[in-house]
Motif scaffolding. Structure first.
Motif, short mmCIF file in Angstrom:
data_model
loop_
_atom_site.label_atom_id
_atom_site.label_comp_id
_atom_site.label_asym_id
_atom_site.label_seq_id
_atom_site.Cartn_x
_atom_site.Cartn_y
_atom_site.Cartn_z
N SER A 1 0.86 -1.17 0.00
CA SER A 1 0.00 0.00 0.00
C SER A 1 0.90 1.23 0.00
CB SER A 1 -0.93 -0.01 1.22
OG SER A 1 -1.89 -1.06 1.10
N ALA A 2 0.31 2.40 0.12
CA ALA A 2 1.11 3.63 0.09
C ALA A 2 0.55 4.64 1.07
CB ALA A 2 1.14 4.22 -1.31
N VAL A 3 1.44 5.43 1.64
CA VAL A 3 1.06 6.57 2.46
C VAL A 3 1.42 7.82 1.67
CG1 VAL A 3 1.36 7.80 4.63
CG2 VAL A 3 1.43 5.30 4.60
N ARG A 4 0.40 8.63 1.36
CA ARG A 4 0.63 9.86 0.59
C ARG A 4 0.92 11.00 1.56
NH1 ARG A 4 -4.42 11.39 -2.41
NH2 ARG A 4 -4.93 12.38 -0.42
N ILE A 5 2.06 11.66 1.36
CA ILE A 5 2.52 12.72 2.25
C ILE A 5 2.71 13.99 1.44
CG2 ILE A 5 4.25 13.37 3.97
CD1 ILE A 5 5.09 10.39 4.03
N PRO A 6 2.08 15.10 1.83
CA PRO A 6 2.25 16.34 1.07
C PRO A 6 3.68 16.85 1.14
CG PRO A 6 1.09 16.77 3.11
CD PRO A 6 1.20 15.28 2.99
N GLY A 7 4.09 17.53 0.09
CA GLY A 7 5.46 18.01 0.01
C GLY A 7 5.86 18.89 1.17
N ARG A 8 4.94 19.73 1.67
CA ARG A 8 5.34 20.68 2.72
C ARG A 8 5.81 19.96 3.98
NH1 ARG A 8 -0.19 21.62 2.21
NH2 ARG A 8 -1.49 20.62 3.79
N LEU A 9 5.23 18.79 4.30
CA LEU A 9 5.68 18.06 5.49
C LEU A 9 7.09 17.52 5.30
CD1 LEU A 9 2.54 16.01 6.65
CD2 LEU A 9 3.36 18.20 7.49
N VAL A 10 7.34 16.96 4.13
CA VAL A 10 8.67 16.40 3.86
C VAL A 10 9.70 17.51 3.76
CG1 VAL A 10 10.00 14.99 2.25
CG2 VAL A 10 7.59 14.45 2.67
N GLN A 11 9.33 18.62 3.12
CA GLN A 11 10.24 19.75 3.00
C GLN A 11 10.56 20.36 4.36
OE1 GLN A 11 7.94 22.06 0.27
NE2 GLN A 11 8.69 20.99 -1.54
N ALA A 12 9.58 20.34 5.26
CA ALA A 12 9.82 20.87 6.61
C ALA A 12 10.86 20.03 7.34
CB ALA A 12 8.52 20.92 7.40
N VAL A 13 10.78 18.72 7.19
CA VAL A 13 11.75 17.83 7.84
C VAL A 13 13.13 17.99 7.21
CG1 VAL A 13 12.37 15.43 8.30
CG2 VAL A 13 9.99 16.16 8.51
N ALA A 14 13.17 18.10 5.89
CA ALA A 14 14.46 18.23 5.19
C ALA A 14 15.01 19.64 5.25
CB ALA A 14 14.30 17.81 3.73
N ALA A 15 14.17 20.62 5.64
CA ALA A 15 14.55 22.04 5.64
C ALA A 15 15.09 22.46 4.28
CB ALA A 15 15.59 22.32 6.74
N TYR B 1 4.86 17.30 -9.21
CA TYR B 1 3.92 18.37 -9.51
C TYR B 1 3.04 18.72 -8.33
CZ TYR B 1 5.46 17.81 -14.26
OH TYR B 1 6.25 17.74 -15.37
N GLY B 2 3.04 17.89 -7.27
CA GLY B 2 2.28 18.21 -6.05
C GLY B 2 2.94 19.33 -5.26
N PRO B 3 4.19 19.16 -4.81
CA PRO B 3 4.76 17.81 -4.85
C PRO B 3 4.14 16.94 -3.74
CG PRO B 3 6.28 19.31 -3.78
CD PRO B 3 5.12 20.14 -4.24
N ARG B 4 4.09 15.64 -4.03
CA ARG B 4 3.60 14.66 -3.07
C ARG B 4 4.55 13.48 -3.05
NH1 ARG B 4 -1.28 16.52 -5.52
NH2 ARG B 4 -0.87 15.08 -7.24
N TYR B 5 4.62 12.82 -1.91
CA TYR B 5 5.49 11.66 -1.75
C TYR B 5 4.64 10.47 -1.33
CZ TYR B 5 9.35 14.90 -2.17
OH TYR B 5 10.22 15.86 -2.64
N TYR B 6 4.96 9.32 -1.90
CA TYR B 6 4.23 8.09 -1.62
C TYR B 6 5.20 7.07 -1.03
CZ TYR B 6 0.64 10.19 -4.57
OH TYR B 6 -0.30 11.04 -5.10
N ASP C 1 -3.49 16.49 5.43
CA ASP C 1 -3.51 16.10 4.02
C ASP C 1 -2.65 14.87 3.76
OD1 ASP C 1 -4.49 16.39 1.45
OD2 ASP C 1 -2.81 17.62 0.78
N VAL C 2 -2.54 14.02 4.78
CA VAL C 2 -1.87 12.73 4.64
C VAL C 2 -2.95 11.66 4.48
CG1 VAL C 2 -0.40 11.02 5.78
CG2 VAL C 2 0.12 13.46 6.01
N ASP C 3 -2.72 10.70 3.61
CA ASP C 3 -3.72 9.65 3.43
C ASP C 3 -3.04 8.31 3.21
OD1 ASP C 3 -6.22 8.56 3.29
OD2 ASP C 3 -6.77 9.46 1.37
N THR C 4 -3.73 7.25 3.63
CA THR C 4 -3.27 5.89 3.36
C THR C 4 -4.07 5.34 2.20
OG1 THR C 4 -4.79 5.04 5.05
CG2 THR C 4 -2.51 5.44 5.72
#
Length: 207
Positions: free
Chosen positions: A63-77, A101-106, A128-131
């Motif tokens: 399966s996949a967990v969809r994570i919005p770009g802003r959350l990942v970018q916040a962690v990566a700074a 293009y989201g950007p989104r991460y799965y 805005d995270v979804d499984t």
């Protein structure tokens, strides 16, 4: 006495009993594992060849967990995909697909996650995270799409190292929690997902 290099050359056994060896053939093993989710493998291969993305069903093998770009970018700074990909590889140690293009991460996780993590998934939706599991499809890039390229539909932010090697759900949950913490409690003030900005593009723009 068996050396580390000899152990590394042990073949990988597919579900059908076929043995393939590491290196280039390990990629074939991952490809065959992914394609085992569909009946028409030729069509999926054609999608990879023509569009570089194949639509594969979720909830069977993964399966996949969809994570919005802003959350990942916040962690990566960072909004640089190279920085983000490195952070994801270190923190998740499992396959991640990026839709630039989201950007989104799965983050690819065990098939049971949408069911076993249902309570957490309900809490995550406000961020805005979804499984994504049974009944949904995911655009999976061809296996040689391993870096951000302008115009590409998606790419492997973190490659799948071997068949069935997926992200640990707890690691994904910790990443999401870290991103929410970095953005703060006032979700109404959260920024939109900033576009990915390769450092090389910034350098070229400054010259």
């Amino acid at each position: 006495m068996t050396t580390d290099s000899q152990r590394a050359l042990h073949p990988v056994q597919l579900a059908n009993g076929t043995l393939v060896h590491p290196g280039a053939d390990r990629r074939l093993a991952v490809e065959q594992w992914l394609l085992s989710t569909v009946r028409d493998r030729r069509m999926a291969h054609l999608e990879w060849k023509q569009h570089h993305v194949a639509m594969l069903p979720l909830g069977m093998l993964f399966s996949a967990v969809r994570i919005p770009g802003r959350l990942v970018q916040a962690v990566a700074a960072s909004t640089d995909p190279v920085d983000i990909d490195a952070v994801l590889e270190e923190t998740l140690d499992g396959p991640v697909i990026c839709d630039p293009y989201g950007p989104r991460y799965y983050a690819l996780v065990p098939a049971s996650v949408p069911r076993t993590w249902q309570a957490a998934a309900d809490d995550w939706r406000v961020a805005d995270v979804d499984t994504l599991g049974r009944g949904t499809y995911l655009g999976v890039p061809c296996l040689d799409a391993v870096s951000f390229r302008p115009g590409a539909a998606s790419y492997w932010s973190v490659q799948m190292p071997s068949p069935g090697a997926l992200c640990a759900p707890l690691a994904v949950a910790r990443l999401i929690a870290a991103g929410i913490h970095q953005l703060g409690d006032d979700r109404a003030q959260w920024p939109a997902n900033p576009p990915l900005t390769p450092r090389t593009a910034l350098t070229a723009g400054d010259s």
